[in-house]
Every structure is written in C-alpha cells, then in structure tokens.
Design an enzyme around this catalytic site. Structure first.
Site, short mmCIF file in Angstrom:
data_model
loop_
_atom_site.label_atom_id
_atom_site.label_comp_id
_atom_site.label_asym_id
_atom_site.label_seq_id
_atom_site.Cartn_x
_atom_site.Cartn_y
_atom_site.Cartn_z
N PRO A 68 49.34 34.92 48.40
CG PRO A 68 48.97 32.84 47.41
CD PRO A 68 49.28 33.50 48.73
CE1 TYR A 69 45.06 31.92 45.90
CE2 TYR A 69 45.64 31.82 48.22
CZ TYR A 69 45.51 31.21 46.99
OH TYR A 69 45.83 29.88 46.86
CB SER A 70 47.16 40.02 49.06
OG SER A 70 47.07 41.32 49.55
#
Length: 98
Positions: A68-70
């Site tokens: 999710p942090y991309s």
C-alpha cells in the site's frame, strides 16, 4: 524529518537483525547509499521497476499491487503499469537497453 515520520507511520512488521535492533533502526531503509544520475528513459524505467518489485522480491507481499505504500498505485491509475504487473513474481522489464 521525512524519513523519520515515514518510518514511524509504517507498521513494524519487518524482520530486524540484532545490529539494527540494538541501534533502534528500521529494516525498511538501505544502509548503503550511492549517488546515481538517471541516464535516460530506460534507466528511469529500470529504477522504477526496482522500487516497485522490491516488496514482492523480499516476500513482504504476494503481488506488487498488495504493497500500500507504493507509487505503483498512482502509476496504475495513470496507465503506466497494469494492475497485475509482476503479479506472479516475474520481473517484467519492457524497455530496450541502450
């Protein structure tokens, strides 16, 4: 401050070595650093692929889309990557090397 705030916001699920644990370091940052000038579009693409494939390569997720942090998600919306890019663990590099 950006690195510190980011590190505090990411859940602590990574495995830490004894050295990193003793120093209070997170396992999300590379200890070594070297400067690299992006040479051309192919070099830029290779670096973007490297960044996006890393969570999959290191077994943190089962598919690139699961991290999710991309920036991958924003680039999917822009049509740069398909949502299932490297979905089976294969590294897809679709550019010509110079």
């Amino acid at each position: 401050m950006i690195k510190s705030n980011f590190s505090k916001g990411v859940p602590k699920t990574e495995r830490l070595t004894a050295v990193r644990n003793a120093r209070g370091e997170r396992g999300i940052w590379q200890r070594r650093y070297w400067e690299h000038l992006i040479r051309d579009e192919a070099d830029y693409a290779a670096h973007m692929h490297y960044v996006h494939i890393n969570p999959l390569k290191h077994g943190v997720v089962n598919a690139v889309k699961d991290w999710p942090y991309s920036t991958f998600h924003r680039l999917v919306k822009q049509g740069v990557y398909p949502l299932d890019w490297a979905g089976n663990g294969e590294l897809l590099i679709d550019y010509e090397e110079s």
